[in-house]
Design a protein around this motif. Structure first.
Motif, short mmCIF file in Angstrom:
data_model
loop_
_atom_site.label_atom_id
_atom_site.label_comp_id
_atom_site.label_asym_id
_atom_site.label_seq_id
_atom_site.Cartn_x
_atom_site.Cartn_y
_atom_site.Cartn_z
N VAL A 197 -50.96 -59.49 95.52
CA VAL A 197 -49.31 -60.17 95.24
C VAL A 197 -50.24 -60.27 94.18
O VAL A 197 -49.87 -59.68 92.52
N TRP A 198 -50.70 -61.26 93.51
CA TRP A 198 -51.68 -61.66 92.70
C TRP A 198 -52.67 -60.70 91.79
O TRP A 198 -52.89 -61.26 90.48
N LYS A 199 -53.26 -60.18 92.44
CA LYS A 199 -54.50 -59.26 91.54
C LYS A 199 -53.56 -58.14 90.94
O LYS A 199 -53.55 -57.35 89.50
N LEU A 200 -51.98 -57.86 91.73
CA LEU A 200 -51.37 -56.11 91.30
C LEU A 200 -50.85 -57.01 89.87
O LEU A 200 -50.73 -56.29 89.27
N GLY A 201 -50.47 -58.28 89.84
CA GLY A 201 -49.74 -58.70 88.74
C GLY A 201 -50.29 -59.28 87.80
O GLY A 201 -49.73 -59.02 86.57
N PHE A 202 -51.67 -59.82 88.02
CA PHE A 202 -51.74 -60.61 87.07
C PHE A 202 -53.52 -60.28 86.55
O PHE A 202 -54.21 -60.35 85.64
N SER A 203 -53.96 -59.22 87.32
CA SER A 203 -54.95 -59.07 86.94
C SER A 203 -55.04 -57.44 87.27
O SER A 203 -55.63 -56.65 85.35
N TYR A 204 -54.33 -56.87 87.32
CA TYR A 204 -53.73 -55.08 87.32
C TYR A 204 -52.68 -54.64 86.48
O TYR A 204 -52.56 -53.79 85.78
N TYR A 205 -51.77 -56.46 86.47
CA TYR A 205 -50.93 -56.23 85.51
C TYR A 205 -49.92 -54.70 86.04
O TYR A 205 -49.15 -54.19 84.86
N ASP A 206 -49.50 -54.98 87.35
CA ASP A 206 -48.63 -53.25 87.83
C ASP A 206 -47.47 -54.36 88.42
O ASP A 206 -47.79 -54.93 89.73
N LEU A 207 -46.69 -54.96 87.94
CA LEU A 207 -46.07 -55.98 88.25
C LEU A 207 -44.87 -55.21 89.19
O LEU A 207 -44.44 -55.68 89.51
N GLY A 208 -44.76 -54.15 88.92
CA GLY A 208 -43.91 -53.09 89.51
C GLY A 208 -44.29 -52.74 91.21
O GLY A 208 -43.51 -53.47 91.86
N ALA A 209 -45.38 -52.75 91.28
CA ALA A 209 -45.54 -53.08 92.81
C ALA A 209 -46.41 -54.42 92.88
O ALA A 209 -45.58 -53.88 94.33
N ALA A 210 -46.76 -54.99 92.42
CA ALA A 210 -46.36 -56.96 93.00
C ALA A 210 -45.38 -57.30 93.73
O ALA A 210 -45.34 -58.06 94.30
N SER A 211 -43.72 -56.53 93.11
CA SER A 211 -42.69 -57.07 93.24
C SER A 211 -42.70 -56.38 94.20
O SER A 211 -42.09 -56.91 95.26
N ALA A 212 -42.72 -55.05 94.52
CA ALA A 212 -42.57 -54.27 95.93
C ALA A 212 -43.43 -55.10 96.86
O ALA A 212 -42.80 -55.19 98.18
N LEU A 213 -44.20 -55.17 96.79
CA LEU A 213 -44.80 -55.86 97.46
C LEU A 213 -44.49 -57.32 98.50
O LEU A 213 -43.91 -57.61 99.39
N SER A 214 -44.33 -58.16 97.19
CA SER A 214 -43.78 -59.43 97.37
C SER A 214 -42.14 -59.37 98.62
O SER A 214 -42.32 -60.20 98.92
N LEU A 215 -41.48 -58.46 98.26
CA LEU A 215 -40.58 -57.95 99.26
C LEU A 215 -40.75 -57.81 100.11
O LEU A 215 -39.38 -58.22 100.56
N LEU A 216 -41.55 -56.64 100.12
CA LEU A 216 -41.95 -56.63 101.30
C LEU A 216 -42.39 -57.88 102.80
O LEU A 216 -42.19 -57.69 103.38
N LEU A 217 -43.20 -58.11 102.61
CA LEU A 217 -43.34 -60.03 102.53
C LEU A 217 -42.48 -60.58 102.85
O LEU A 217 -42.35 -61.10 104.46
N LEU A 218 -41.42 -60.52 101.53
CA LEU A 218 -40.34 -61.99 102.02
C LEU A 218 -39.23 -60.73 103.28
O LEU A 218 -38.72 -61.49 104.09
N ILE A 219 -39.28 -59.61 103.43
CA ILE A 219 -38.23 -59.35 104.47
C ILE A 219 -38.72 -59.52 105.78
O ILE A 219 -38.39 -60.03 107.35
N VAL A 220 -40.49 -59.44 106.00
CA VAL A 220 -40.94 -59.81 107.16
C VAL A 220 -41.41 -61.32 107.37
O VAL A 220 -40.61 -61.51 108.20
#
Length: 317
Positions: free
Chosen positions: A277-300
């Protein structure tokens, strides 16, 4: 004959104590609005929670369904495209697998070691406070600082672990630079950390066992593994469930140690969900994918909490 004058009596004026009117005003305010003072006391924490937890969480939830341009501009709705990209990305799937493997390597050992340490501390007698404090020290240490220490201990050259192996005539191991050993190495640090937490949870659970039961088992000669499995663990079942859930949550949300020791490498062998999530958001600057992955983690994590609640409710029935 002259008249004798009586001395003039000076009337003393009492001065109010400093802060007396302020305290009286507070008391009157508390009497008129009994629920206002607690709200005022909780307001600073509530404001911080709102701006640093609630609002970012809502923005992350919304961003998981949008394409977010970092250079500015309107967000474009993409629906579930971010979730589809995340669940089909090989790097993300590897991170998910690593998280499951890391959890398997840390949860059960942490629970067993924590239970053993709690039983040891519970039998320490007068030295119980000292033993309990010493065993709880890993939880009080700064995790980032300890990750730096463990990175030095498992360094390929000059590390404590390789120096110890060399003393026994064993060759050096590239603990953090080898894809086959990197995840196991950071898992050892996770066990060291989580076992201290589960120890305190089990110790609190052992303190709830009635003294009469301890005396009865001692008089009947019930000791060892039989006492542990037939009497102790069934009594502290809610504590066992709670410690298990805490160990799961701690393992799934591991970030600091991996980010400091390996940064998810080498070749993504120690990448976990949060580091991805950190790499997607702050290294690859893909905030949408990082938010989606963090949401999946929250559901778990919510699912784990619901499972804990149902397990405890079943035990009460």
């Amino acid at each position: 004959m002259t008249a004798v004058r009586e001395p003039v009596r000076v009337q003393e004026v009492s001065t109010p104590e400093p802060g007396r009117h302020t305290r009286s005003a507070r008391l009157r305010l508390g009497d008129r609005h009994p629920g206002l003072i607690p709200l005022l006391l909780a307001a600073p924490a509530g404001i911080g929670l709102l701006f640093f937890v609630v609002i970012p969480a809502l923005l992350s939830l919304i961003a998981s369904f949008f394409s977010v341009p970092l250079a500015g501009g309107p967000w474009s709705f993409v629906g579930f495209a971010n979730f589809q990209r995340v669940l089909t990305d090989p790097a993300v799937l590897q991170a998910l697998g690593n998280t499951v493997l890391y959890s398997a390597l840390t949860i059960i050992p942490s629970l067993l070691i924590g239970l053993g340490l709690a039983l040891l501390a519970n039998r320490a007698g007068r030295a119980r406070p000292f033993v309990r404090t010493a065993l709880f020290l890993p939880m009080t240490a700064n995790l980032v600082a300890m990750a730096v220490v463990f990175r030095w201990m498992f360094a390929a050259q000059g590390g404590f672990a390789n120096e110890l192996l060399g003393f026994f005539g064993i060759g050096a191991v590239n603990w953090l630079g080898n894809p086959h050993t990197s995840l196991l190495t950071v898992a050892l640090v996770g066990v060291w950390r989580t076992a201290s937490l589960t120890m305190m949870i089990f110790f609190a659970g052992l303190a709830t066992i009635p003294v009469s039961i301890e005396e009865a088992t001692r008089s009947e000669g019930i000791r060892g593994i039989v006492k542990l499995t037939r009497i102790t663990l069934p009594i502290i079942k809610p504590t066992v469930v709670f410690a298990t859930v805490i160990a799961i949550l701690t393992s799934v949300q591991v970030f600091d140690t991996i980010n400091v020791m390996t940064q998810g490498g080498p070749l993504g062998s120690s990448e976990t969900v949060l580091t991805m999530v950190w790499k997607l958001g702050f290294s690859y600057y893909d905030l949408g994918a990082a938010s989606a992955l963090s949401l999946l983690l929250l559901i778990v994590l919510i699912g784990v909490g619901i499972l804990q609640r149902r397990t405890l409710a079943g035990g009460e029935r």
